[in-house]
Design a protein around this motif. Sequence first.
Motif, PDB file in Angstrom:
ATOM      1  N   ARG A   1      -7.284   2.247 -10.850  1.00  0.00           N
ATOM      2  CA  ARG A   1      -8.306   3.132 -10.283  1.00  0.00           C
ATOM      3  C   ARG A   1      -7.788   3.821  -9.017  1.00  0.00           C
ATOM      4  O   ARG A   1      -7.970   5.023  -8.814  1.00  0.00           O
ATOM      5  N   HIS A   2      -7.147   3.042  -8.162  1.00  0.00           N
ATOM      6  CA  HIS A   2      -6.547   3.649  -6.968  1.00  0.00           C
ATOM      7  C   HIS A   2      -5.465   4.644  -7.354  1.00  0.00           C
ATOM      8  O   HIS A   2      -5.377   5.748  -6.798  1.00  0.00           O
ATOM      9  N   LEU A   3      -4.630   4.274  -8.319  1.00  0.00           N
ATOM     10  CA  LEU A   3      -3.476   5.088  -8.675  1.00  0.00           C
ATOM     11  C   LEU A   3      -3.874   6.433  -9.256  1.00  0.00           C
ATOM     12  O   LEU A   3      -3.264   7.454  -8.931  1.00  0.00           O
ATOM     13  N   TYR A   4      -4.892   6.446 -10.095  1.00  0.00           N
ATOM     14  CA  TYR A   4      -5.232   7.669 -10.818  1.00  0.00           C
ATOM     15  C   TYR A   4      -6.393   8.429 -10.195  1.00  0.00           C
ATOM     16  O   TYR A   4      -7.073   9.199 -10.863  1.00  0.00           O
ATOM     17  N   GLY A   5      -6.596   8.223  -8.889  1.00  0.00           N
ATOM     18  CA  GLY A   5      -7.501   9.083  -8.138  1.00  0.00           C
ATOM     19  C   GLY A   5      -8.972   8.811  -8.343  1.00  0.00           C
ATOM     20  O   GLY A   5      -9.803   9.688  -8.083  1.00  0.00           O
ATOM     21  N   ASP A   6      -9.308   7.617  -8.817  1.00  0.00           N
ATOM     22  CA  ASP A   6     -10.708   7.237  -8.984  1.00  0.00           C
ATOM     23  C   ASP A   6     -10.934   5.924  -8.245  1.00  0.00           C
ATOM     24  O   ASP A   6     -11.193   4.885  -8.847  1.00  0.00           O
ATOM     25  N   PRO A   7     -10.819   5.948  -6.900  1.00  0.00           N
ATOM     26  CA  PRO A   7     -10.822   4.694  -6.129  1.00  0.00           C
ATOM     27  C   PRO A   7     -12.091   3.895  -6.350  1.00  0.00           C
ATOM     28  O   PRO A   7     -13.179   4.451  -6.512  1.00  0.00           O
ATOM     29  N   PRO A   8     -11.958   2.569  -6.345  1.00  0.00           N
ATOM     30  CA  PRO A   8     -13.111   1.704  -6.599  1.00  0.00           C
ATOM     31  C   PRO A   8     -14.176   1.852  -5.521  1.00  0.00           C
ATOM     32  O   PRO A   8     -13.876   1.979  -4.330  1.00  0.00           O
ATOM     33  N   THR A   9     -15.412   1.821  -5.938  1.00  0.00           N
ATOM     34  CA  THR A   9     -16.551   1.801  -5.023  1.00  0.00           C
ATOM     35  C   THR A   9     -16.937   0.338  -4.766  1.00  0.00           C
ATOM     36  O   THR A   9     -16.394  -0.577  -5.374  1.00  0.00           O
ATOM     37  N   ASP A  10     -17.888   0.138  -3.877  1.00  0.00           N
ATOM     38  CA  ASP A  10     -18.382  -1.216  -3.646  1.00  0.00           C
ATOM     39  C   ASP A  10     -18.953  -1.807  -4.930  1.00  0.00           C
ATOM     40  O   ASP A  10     -18.812  -3.007  -5.188  1.00  0.00           O
ATOM     41  N   HIS A  11     -19.592  -0.958  -5.740  1.00  0.00           N
ATOM     42  CA  HIS A  11     -20.138  -1.435  -7.016  1.00  0.00           C
ATOM     43  C   HIS A  11     -19.011  -1.915  -7.929  1.00  0.00           C
ATOM     44  O   HIS A  11     -19.127  -2.979  -8.562  1.00  0.00           O
ATOM     45  N   HIS A  12     -17.943  -1.138  -8.003  1.00  0.00           N
ATOM     46  CA  HIS A  12     -16.800  -1.559  -8.825  1.00  0.00           C
ATOM     47  C   HIS A  12     -16.221  -2.876  -8.330  1.00  0.00           C
ATOM     48  O   HIS A  12     -15.898  -3.765  -9.128  1.00  0.00           O
ATOM     49  N   ARG A  13     -16.083  -2.993  -7.003  1.00  0.00           N
ATOM     50  CA  ARG A  13     -15.529  -4.227  -6.449  1.00  0.00           C
ATOM     51  C   ARG A  13     -16.392  -5.436  -6.804  1.00  0.00           C
ATOM     52  O   ARG A  13     -15.882  -6.523  -7.075  1.00  0.00           O
ATOM     53  N   THR A  14     -17.700  -5.244  -6.817  1.00  0.00           N
ATOM     54  CA  THR A  14     -18.591  -6.335  -7.214  1.00  0.00           C
ATOM     55  C   THR A  14     -18.311  -6.756  -8.652  1.00  0.00           C
ATOM     56  O   THR A  14     -18.268  -7.953  -8.965  1.00  0.00           O
ATOM     57  N   ILE A  15     -18.101  -5.785  -9.525  1.00  0.00           N
ATOM     58  CA  ILE A  15     -17.834  -6.097 -10.934  1.00  0.00           C
ATOM     59  C   ILE A  15     -16.497  -6.827 -11.071  1.00  0.00           C
ATOM     60  O   ILE A  15     -16.409  -7.854 -11.758  1.00  0.00           O
TER      61      ILE A  15
ATOM     62  N   GLU B   1     -11.097 -16.638  -0.428  1.00  0.00           N
ATOM     63  CA  GLU B   1     -10.715 -16.085   0.872  1.00  0.00           C
ATOM     64  C   GLU B   1      -9.468 -15.200   0.797  1.00  0.00           C
ATOM     65  O   GLU B   1      -9.253 -14.373   1.688  1.00  0.00           O
ATOM     66  N   TYR B   2      -8.672 -15.361  -0.255  1.00  0.00           N
ATOM     67  CA  TYR B   2      -7.421 -14.609  -0.329  1.00  0.00           C
ATOM     68  C   TYR B   2      -7.364 -13.690  -1.548  1.00  0.00           C
ATOM     69  O   TYR B   2      -7.294 -12.468  -1.396  1.00  0.00           O
ATOM     70  N   ALA B   3      -7.377 -14.225  -2.742  1.00  0.00           N
ATOM     71  CA  ALA B   3      -7.206 -13.390  -3.933  1.00  0.00           C
ATOM     72  C   ALA B   3      -8.262 -12.293  -4.028  1.00  0.00           C
ATOM     73  O   ALA B   3      -7.974 -11.180  -4.488  1.00  0.00           O
ATOM     74  N   LEU B   4      -9.468 -12.577  -3.588  1.00  0.00           N
ATOM     75  CA  LEU B   4     -10.567 -11.611  -3.673  1.00  0.00           C
ATOM     76  C   LEU B   4     -10.764 -10.816  -2.380  1.00  0.00           C
ATOM     77  O   LEU B   4     -11.786 -10.139  -2.228  1.00  0.00           O
ATOM     78  N   ASN B   5      -9.789 -10.850  -1.503  1.00  0.00           N
ATOM     79  CA  ASN B   5      -9.853 -10.076  -0.263  1.00  0.00           C
ATOM     80  C   ASN B   5      -9.275  -8.685  -0.532  1.00  0.00           C
ATOM     81  O   ASN B   5      -8.152  -8.359  -0.166  1.00  0.00           O
ATOM     82  N   PHE B   6     -10.072  -7.847  -1.172  1.00  0.00           N
ATOM     83  CA  PHE B   6      -9.631  -6.554  -1.680  1.00  0.00           C
ATOM     84  C   PHE B   6      -8.958  -5.692  -0.610  1.00  0.00           C
ATOM     85  O   PHE B   6      -9.474  -5.549   0.505  1.00  0.00           O
ATOM     86  N   ASP B   7      -7.802  -5.120  -0.981  1.00  0.00           N
ATOM     87  CA  ASP B   7      -7.125  -4.097  -0.170  1.00  0.00           C
ATOM     88  C   ASP B   7      -6.902  -4.541   1.273  1.00  0.00           C
ATOM     89  O   ASP B   7      -7.002  -3.737   2.203  1.00  0.00           O
ATOM     90  N   SER B   8      -6.583  -5.805   1.459  1.00  0.00           N
ATOM     91  CA  SER B   8      -6.418  -6.351   2.803  1.00  0.00           C
ATOM     92  C   SER B   8      -4.974  -6.320   3.302  1.00  0.00           C
ATOM     93  O   SER B   8      -4.733  -6.560   4.482  1.00  0.00           O
ATOM     94  N   ARG B   9      -4.019  -6.025   2.413  1.00  0.00           N
ATOM     95  CA  ARG B   9      -2.604  -6.032   2.790  1.00  0.00           C
ATOM     96  C   ARG B   9      -1.956  -4.695   2.432  1.00  0.00           C
ATOM     97  O   ARG B   9      -2.232  -4.124   1.382  1.00  0.00           O
ATOM     98  N   ASN B  10      -1.078  -4.226   3.304  1.00  0.00           N
ATOM     99  CA  ASN B  10      -0.338  -2.990   3.060  1.00  0.00           C
ATOM    100  C   ASN B  10       1.071  -3.263   2.546  1.00  0.00           C
ATOM    101  O   ASN B  10       1.964  -2.439   2.682  1.00  0.00           O
ATOM    102  N   VAL B  11       1.258  -4.420   1.946  1.00  0.00           N
ATOM    103  CA  VAL B  11       2.565  -4.859   1.469  1.00  0.00           C
ATOM    104  C   VAL B  11       2.868  -4.240   0.101  1.00  0.00           C
ATOM    105  O   VAL B  11       1.990  -4.184  -0.762  1.00  0.00           O
ATOM    106  N   ILE B  12       4.121  -3.798  -0.081  1.00  0.00           N
ATOM    107  CA  ILE B  12       4.559  -3.222  -1.361  1.00  0.00           C
ATOM    108  C   ILE B  12       5.802  -3.976  -1.821  1.00  0.00           C
ATOM    109  O   ILE B  12       6.928  -3.617  -1.475  1.00  0.00           O
TER     110      ILE B  12
END
Length: 230
Positions: free
Chosen positions: A164-178, A204-215
């Motif tokens: 979703r992030h990659l193809y220009g349709d970033p997740p909303t809060d609703h998407h994150r809930t799903i 606390e970690y795996a579900l901490n969406f978009d919390s790291r800028n690591v690549i």
Amino acid sequence: MIPARSQIPTDPDPGNYVVVDVTQFSTTVPELFANGAKYVHITENRGEEPEFQQEHPEAKIGGGSGPEYRGEPGYDFFNSPSFVQDIPLDGRPTAMTSTNGGNAVTDLRLAGDDTVTVYVGGLTNSAALAEHLRKQTEPTYFVAAGSDGNPSPEDIAGAMYIARHLYGDPPTDHHRTIYREIVEYSKGAKYEHKPQIKQTDLYEYALNFDSRNVIPKLEGQKLYDVSEGE
């Protein structure tokens, strides 16, 4: 989308391959880098890490979780994003693998050639990774690592979240809930009967969406964080 590690082709097409193993590998690796690891050497087989440490005495090595998820003797950490928080990593190399995500990285490295580029992505570094991949001209393939050769809902959800992030349709809060519900329903009930560290790793970690800028990008047999300068 490659829905499980067992379905990685023997001759992968050229492109960027994102290994997604939400619990735990794709969450632990960004935490290693966030805590200062120089690189993450992915061993071909579990048990080769002590030999790597002999060659690199400053390295910290990861093994199995051991009894009650406290790690194995002779190792510094295991595949747990919360456990690695207390490991002194600043500027040190690390070495590890894992049954699903780590082995998927190795499978791609051994099957591919220099036209195959491997990244590690999860829910925590999805936005940063997607921004990096958008600048590339090669196609992107997602490898949902799965478990025991079978697809896992949380890894497919993680791949879709990055997409979703990659193809220009970033997740909303609703998407994150799903997506959160998919991961929780996949793993939460199972972890209720395991030591607390498993629930900490998940909630606390795996579900901490978009919390790291690591690549994390594979170069040779090592993952490096290539986010600097992005």
